[in-house]
Design an enzyme around this catalytic site. Structure first.
Site, PDB file in Angstrom:
ATOM      1  N   CYS A 156      70.108 -17.199  32.492  1.00  0.00           N
ATOM      2  CA  CYS A 156      68.963 -16.938  33.415  1.00  0.00           C
ATOM      3  C   CYS A 156      67.698 -17.794  32.987  1.00  0.00           C
ATOM      4  CB  CYS A 156      68.711 -15.580  33.878  1.00  0.00           C
ATOM      5  SG  CYS A 156      68.090 -14.392  32.752  1.00  0.00           S
ATOM      6  N   CYS A 178      70.879 -16.332  38.055  1.00  0.00           N
ATOM      7  CA  CYS A 178      69.436 -16.428  38.870  1.00  0.00           C
ATOM      8  C   CYS A 178      69.221 -17.636  39.847  1.00  0.00           C
ATOM      9  CB  CYS A 178      68.069 -16.453  38.019  1.00  0.00           C
ATOM     10  SG  CYS A 178      68.512 -18.062  36.989  1.00  0.00           S
TER      11      CYS A 178
END
Length: 131
Positions: A8, A80
């Site tokens: 992420c 993400c």
């Protein structure tokens, strides 16, 4: 045994949760690492909500993706929506998924818990599919 990389933005919350779940739920089934597009620090609230369910991630650290070699991993999971920003060699691994989970940064602890539970479900499904 499959090698999994969770990625992420800062390797501070979602990918740290995923690493913690994968180490616990996938023990003996997969090898796991997490990293971020940039290194940061592990969010203390993340450590807290994982501790609430008996998973200690206090020893995990934030690591930059460029410290790792894509050829060492079978599966790459972006948590993400940052998959579009990953170097191509990471996206072209045997398994690539972009889970696009909410970032709980700056949110209430209930949001951290909701994201934690979503990460747990996804990790359990991933482990099952890789085993």
């Amino acid at each position: 045994m499959k090698h999994v990389m969770f990625v992420c933005k800062k390797n501070s919350r979602r990918s740290q949760m995923a690493e913690g779940f994968a180490r616990t739920l996938g023990n003996g089934k997969i090898e796991v690492t997490s990293s971020g597009l940039e290194a940061s620090s592990v969010d203390p609230t993340t450590v807290q909500v994982m501790s609430e369910i008996g998973i200690d991630i206090s020893a995990q650290t934030s690591k930059p993706l460029n410290n790792f070699n894509p050829e060492d991993y079978d599966a790459v999971i972006s948590l993400c929506g940052c998959g579009v920003n990953l170097p191509e060699e990471w996206v072209l691994r045997e398994v690539f998924q972009d889970w696009q989970l909410d970032d709980p940064e700056g949110q209430t602890i209930d949001t951290f818990r909701r994201v934690r539970d979503e990460v747990k479900e996804r990790v359990a499904t991933l482990i099952q599919s890789l085993s």
